[in-house]
Design a protein around this motif. Structure first.
Motif, mmCIF file in Angstrom:
data_model
loop_
_atom_site.group_PDB
_atom_site.id
_atom_site.type_symbol
_atom_site.label_atom_id
_atom_site.label_comp_id
_atom_site.label_asym_id
_atom_site.label_seq_id
_atom_site.Cartn_x
_atom_site.Cartn_y
_atom_site.Cartn_z
ATOM 1 N N LEU A 187 -6.468 1.745 7.393
ATOM 2 C CA LEU A 187 -7.026 1.139 6.051
ATOM 3 C C LEU A 187 -7.971 -0.323 6.145
ATOM 4 O O LEU A 187 -7.459 -1.396 7.358
ATOM 5 C CB LEU A 187 -5.567 0.569 5.232
ATOM 6 C CG LEU A 187 -6.288 0.365 3.907
ATOM 7 C CD1 LEU A 187 -7.062 1.315 2.739
ATOM 8 C CD2 LEU A 187 -5.765 -0.717 3.120
ATOM 9 N N ALA A 247 0.315 3.014 -4.003
ATOM 10 C CA ALA A 247 -0.911 3.892 -3.418
ATOM 11 C C ALA A 247 -0.744 5.291 -2.894
ATOM 12 O O ALA A 247 -0.789 6.233 -2.751
ATOM 13 C CB ALA A 247 -1.764 3.192 -2.233
ATOM 14 N N ASN A 302 -12.705 0.444 2.762
ATOM 15 C CA ASN A 302 -12.169 1.224 2.548
ATOM 16 C C ASN A 302 -11.749 1.396 0.626
ATOM 17 O O ASN A 302 -10.798 2.250 0.494
ATOM 18 C CB ASN A 302 -10.421 2.363 2.606
ATOM 19 C CG ASN A 302 -11.268 2.755 3.795
ATOM 20 O OD1 ASN A 302 -10.911 2.946 4.827
ATOM 21 N ND2 ASN A 302 -12.164 4.115 3.967
ATOM 22 N N CYS A 303 -11.493 -0.098 0.837
ATOM 23 C CA CYS A 303 -11.043 -0.699 -0.948
ATOM 24 C C CYS A 303 -12.197 -1.464 -1.594
ATOM 25 O O CYS A 303 -13.021 -1.506 -1.324
ATOM 26 C CB CYS A 303 -10.351 -2.132 0.048
ATOM 27 S SG CYS A 303 -9.588 -1.847 0.974
ATOM 28 N N LEU A 349 -4.062 -6.836 -2.345
ATOM 29 C CA LEU A 349 -5.151 -7.254 -0.761
ATOM 30 C C LEU A 349 -5.964 -7.772 -1.353
ATOM 31 O O LEU A 349 -6.584 -7.796 -0.255
ATOM 32 C CB LEU A 349 -6.050 -5.437 -1.483
ATOM 33 C CG LEU A 349 -4.963 -4.043 -0.842
ATOM 34 C CD1 LEU A 349 -5.922 -2.918 -1.034
ATOM 35 C CD2 LEU A 349 -4.404 -4.773 0.157
ATOM 36 N N CYS A 392 1.256 -0.871 0.137
ATOM 37 C CA CYS A 392 -0.080 -0.150 0.075
ATOM 38 C C CYS A 392 0.416 1.503 -0.371
ATOM 39 O O CYS A 392 0.638 2.430 -0.928
ATOM 40 C CB CYS A 392 -1.164 0.391 1.017
ATOM 41 S SG CYS A 392 -2.539 -1.216 1.292
ATOM 42 N N HIS A 422 -9.454 10.363 -2.180
ATOM 43 C CA HIS A 422 -9.598 8.620 -3.337
ATOM 44 C C HIS A 422 -7.987 8.658 -4.138
ATOM 45 O O HIS A 422 -7.751 9.439 -4.831
ATOM 46 C CB HIS A 422 -10.699 9.222 -3.965
ATOM 47 C CG HIS A 422 -10.691 8.077 -6.053
ATOM 48 N ND1 HIS A 422 -10.577 8.452 -6.578
ATOM 49 C CD2 HIS A 422 -11.104 6.753 -5.653
ATOM 50 C CE1 HIS A 422 -11.158 8.093 -8.161
ATOM 51 N NE2 HIS A 422 -11.747 6.256 -7.736
ATOM 52 N N LEU A 456 -8.736 3.175 -3.138
ATOM 53 C CA LEU A 456 -8.623 3.208 -1.761
ATOM 54 C C LEU A 456 -9.667 4.737 -1.601
ATOM 55 O O LEU A 456 -9.547 5.609 -2.333
ATOM 56 C CB LEU A 456 -7.355 2.935 -1.307
ATOM 57 C CG LEU A 456 -7.176 2.332 -1.537
ATOM 58 C CD1 LEU A 456 -4.815 2.153 -1.165
ATOM 59 C CD2 LEU A 456 -7.739 1.021 -1.062
ATOM 60 N N TYR A 457 -10.467 4.225 -0.707
ATOM 61 C CA TYR A 457 -10.794 6.185 0.028
ATOM 62 C C TYR A 457 -10.898 6.166 0.974
ATOM 63 O O TYR A 457 -11.102 5.337 2.233
ATOM 64 C CB TYR A 457 -12.518 6.052 -0.706
ATOM 65 C CG TYR A 457 -12.673 5.600 -1.498
ATOM 66 C CD1 TYR A 457 -13.494 6.286 -2.957
ATOM 67 C CD2 TYR A 457 -12.925 3.664 -2.195
ATOM 68 C CE1 TYR A 457 -13.354 5.967 -4.209
ATOM 69 C CE2 TYR A 457 -13.456 3.534 -3.788
ATOM 70 C CZ TYR A 457 -13.862 5.019 -4.349
ATOM 71 O OH TYR A 457 -14.233 4.736 -5.671
ATOM 72 N N LEU A 458 -9.392 6.694 1.417
ATOM 73 C CA LEU A 458 -9.160 7.250 2.547
ATOM 74 C C LEU A 458 -10.050 8.352 3.366
ATOM 75 O O LEU A 458 -10.200 9.153 2.976
ATOM 76 C CB LEU A 458 -7.513 7.995 2.607
ATOM 77 C CG LEU A 458 -6.576 6.796 1.769
ATOM 78 C CD1 LEU A 458 -5.013 7.127 1.517
ATOM 79 C CD2 LEU A 458 -6.841 5.298 2.388
#
Length: 292
Positions: free
Chosen positions: A118, A108, A122-123, A179, A104, A168, A133-135
């Protein structure tokens, strides 16, 4: 508080900020951080009417310049990154569990604290192609003495972003696969976190740092001189953002994915990958031939 009106006393304080406990000079970034905290404390004293004015600006003290650019000697290229990630997976059960964690950081551009927090929600991990990924937060380790909750990890939103803002980040198929395999093998913690300790707690820097050190030794071997290449897990993030920029990704998009402003991105992260100098020289040679 009245003693702080003495500029000579303030100068002694600043001198102390510039020194470490062993008597050596502290890093410029450490001094600037301590001075900023002290300055804010004095501003609060003025607000609380314990001081009439902030006396710190009266002291003629030049702030040392900090080195904000990434060291090119610490940035790995894609081949070296694959070597390191494979070596992580060979470090026993803990290494296998952390391989996707380090993935990650590299694929990312996540900060370690963001990867620690994470969660499955979020995935976005499709069967094929790119995912995302939406952090929405971070859990950096700051020590139990410095958090309101008394826990070692602070509960924060995204760095330099308003609270509850979501970032995003599109992720390549290689990380999507990594993942998905991680989730199939290890599942999640009760709160949905992908990465956890054997007792289900937040991943500790000391734990993944130990795995990283062994993986570097396995991937690169002992060096005859100080070996800066990929010295810290955070260097994977530097390598990721540097690769985006060197691949021609628009700086605005790269900054958005990394969670930075464009100005900070170009100032800090716009460095060549390890070994990219030869590629740049080849392109210049080709251009000169075309105009010959």
């Amino acid at each position: 508080m009245s003693a702080l009106d003495d500029p000579l006393l303030l100068r002694k304080v600043l001198t102390a900020f510039a020194a470490r406990l062993d008597g050596k000079t502290a890093a410029a970034s450490v001094f600037r951080r301590k001075r900023a905290i002290f300055h804010n404390s004095l501003e609060f004293a003025v607000e609380a009417r314990r001081l009439d004015v902030n006396p710190l600006p009266q002291v003629q003290w030049s702030l040392p310049k900090t080195v904000e650019q990434v060291d090119p000697g610490s940035v790995v290229n894609p081949r070296q990154a694959r070597q390191l990630l494979d070596a992580v997976g060979e470090q026993g059960d803990r290494g296998k569990h952390l391989r996707a964690f380090f993935g990650c950081l590299y694929h990312a551009g996540l900060r370690p604290g963001e990867a620690v927090w994470l969660r499955r929600e979020n995935c976005e991990l499709p069967l094929e192609g790119w995912g995302a990924l939406y952090l929405d937060g971070s859990r950096p380790r700051v020590g139990s003495s410095w958090t309101d909750s008394g826990t070692a990890h602070d509960q924060r939103g995204l760095k330099w972003r308003p609270e509850k803002e979501v970032r995003h980040v599109p992720i390549p198929p290689v990380l999507v696969t990594m993942l998905r395999e991680h989730l199939e093998t290890y599942g999640t913690a009760p709160d949905g976190r992908l990465f956890r300790t054997t007792r289900g707690g937040l991943v500790q820097e000391s734990g993944y740092g130990e795995v990283w050190a062994r993986a570097r030794m396995a991937a690169f071997g002992p060096a005859p001189q100080p070996h800066r290449l990929g010295a810290r897990p955070y260097d994977l993030r530097h390598a990721c953002v540097s690769m985006w920029l060197n691949s021609g990704v628009d700086p605005v998009e790269a900054a958005r994915r990394a969670g930075h402003t464009v100005a900070v991105l170009l100032k800090v992260y716009a460095k060549c990958l390890h070994g990219a100098t030869a590629m740049a020289n080849a392109r210049i040679d080709e251009a000169l031939k075309n105009w010959g």
